[in-house]
Design an enzyme around this catalytic site. Structure first.
Site, mmCIF file in Angstrom:
data_model
loop_
_atom_site.group_PDB
_atom_site.id
_atom_site.type_symbol
_atom_site.label_atom_id
_atom_site.label_comp_id
_atom_site.label_asym_id
_atom_site.label_seq_id
_atom_site.Cartn_x
_atom_site.Cartn_y
_atom_site.Cartn_z
ATOM 1 N N HIS A 111 0.589 1.547 1.270
ATOM 2 C CA HIS A 111 -0.240 0.162 1.302
ATOM 3 C C HIS A 111 0.540 -0.598 0.744
ATOM 4 C CE1 HIS A 111 -3.100 -2.651 2.385
ATOM 5 N NE2 HIS A 111 -3.442 -3.108 1.037
ATOM 6 N N ASP A 147 -8.636 1.606 2.881
ATOM 7 C CA ASP A 147 -7.525 1.385 1.665
ATOM 8 C C ASP A 147 -8.155 1.709 0.298
ATOM 9 O OD1 ASP A 147 -5.475 0.739 3.190
ATOM 10 O OD2 ASP A 147 -5.973 -1.681 3.306
HETATM 11 C C1 GAR Z 1 4.770 -1.271 5.067
HETATM 12 O O1 GAR Z 1 4.859 -2.140 4.060
HETATM 13 C C2 GAR Z 1 3.099 -0.461 5.126
HETATM 14 O O2 GAR Z 1 3.099 -0.471 3.568
HETATM 15 C C3 GAR Z 1 2.373 -1.469 5.694
HETATM 16 O O3 GAR Z 1 3.299 -1.853 6.841
HETATM 17 C C4 GAR Z 1 4.762 -1.731 6.562
HETATM 18 C C5 GAR Z 1 5.199 -0.854 7.571
HETATM 19 O O4 GAR Z 1 6.700 -1.020 7.485
HETATM 20 N N1 GAR Z 1 1.204 -0.656 5.941
HETATM 21 C C6 GAR Z 1 -0.007 -1.433 6.212
HETATM 22 O O5 GAR Z 1 -0.045 -2.708 5.761
HETATM 23 C C7 GAR Z 1 -1.116 -0.363 6.359
HETATM 24 N N2 GAR Z 1 -2.341 -1.327 6.200
HETATM 25 P P1 GAR Z 1 7.631 -0.020 8.531
HETATM 26 O O6 GAR Z 1 7.029 0.179 9.640
HETATM 27 O O7 GAR Z 1 8.950 -0.573 8.436
HETATM 28 O O8 GAR Z 1 7.419 1.307 7.616
#
Ligand code: GAR
Length: 189
Positions: A111, A147
Site C-alpha cells: 500500500h 488496509d
Molecule cells: C502501487 O503504488 C501500490 O502500492 C498501489 O498501486 C500501485 C500499483 O503500481 N496499490 C494500492 O493503492 C492498493 N490499494 P504497479 O501496478 O506499478 O505495481
C-alpha cells in the site's frame, strides 16, 4: 532455496504491474522463498499482463461484475494450481471476507502510504494536502478490514518542498520495489 521447496504464489494486479515485474525478477533469484505461478487480473487490458507473456507465467482474468462467481471460479483455479500464497500488487478490488478466510494470513498487500495513515485511494494527494512531512509504503496482511491487517514491513518517504503527488508517487514506488521482496523474505525466513 531449491525449486521444490518454493511456495507457489499468485500475484493479483489491476494495472501497470511494476510491482509484479519486480516480484517476478525477485522470484527468479535463488534466495526467493516464492515461485510465481499465476498472475490474476480483474482487467483484461491491464498493462501488467504483458509480463505473463514475457515470463511465460499463466494468467487468469476475472470479472468482478459478478464477484461471487468470479471468486468461486478463482478459488477453483488457485486450488488446482496448488497456490499457497497471494501477493496483491496494485489490485484495486476488495476481496470478500469469505475469500480472505480461505487464505487466512496467506494474502499480503503493498500500500502506498505509511499505514495506518491514509488507507484507501489517492494516498499521496491526501498526504500532501494535509501538509505531511512524510509518506511511505507498507506491506501488510490482508484482512476483511481495508488496509488494516498486521503490518509486516514499512518504509518512510520524505516529503520535500514543492513536492507534487507525481514526484511523491515516484519516490514511493521506488521504495515499494525494495520493500515487497524484503517483506516476503521476512515472512518466510
Ligand atoms: C502501487 O503504488 C501500490 O502500492 C498501489 O498501486 C500501485 C500499483 O503500481 N496499490 C494500492 O493503492 C492498493 N490499494 P504497479 O501496478 O506499478 O505495481
Amino acid at each position: 532455496m531449491t525449486g521444490l521447496k518454493k511456495i507457489k504464489t499468485a500475484v493479483f494486479i489491476s494495472g501497470r504491474g511494476s510491482n509484479l515485474h519486480n516480484l517476478i525478477k525477485f522470484f527468479k533469484t535463488k534466495k526467493s522463498p516464492i515461485l510465481i505461478d499465476l498472475i490474476v487480473s480483474n482487467k483484461k487490458d491491464a498493462i501488467g499482463l504483458k509480463y505473463a507473456k514475457k515470463y511465460k507465467i499463466k494468467k487468469k482474468i476475472i470479472n468482478y461484475k459478478d464477484q461471487k462467481n468470479a471468486e468461486k471460479n478463482l478459488l477453483l483455479t488457485l486450488k488446482k494450481r496448488k497456490i499457497k500464497f497471494i501477493c496483491l500488487a496494485g489490485f484495486m478490488k476488495i476481496l470478500s471476507s469469505s475469500f480472505i478466510k480461505r487464505f487466512k494470513e496467506k494474502i499480503v498487500n503493498i500500500h502506498p502510504s505509511f499505514l495506518p495513515k491514509y488507507k484507501g485511494l489517492n494516498t499521496s494527494v491526501r498526504a500532501l494536502s494535509n501538509n505531511e512531512k512524510f509518506s511511505g509504503c507498507t506491506v501488510h496482511y490482508v484482512t476483511s478490514k481495508l488496509d488494516s491487517g498486521k503490518i509486516i514491513m514499512q518504509k518512510k518517504v520524505k516529503i520535500v518542498k514543492n513536492e507534487t503527488s507525481i514526484s511523491l508517487d515516484k519516490k514511493i514506488i521506488k521504495e515499494e520495489h525494495k520493500l515487497y521482496p524484503a517483506a516476503i523474505l521476512k515472512i518466510f525466513n
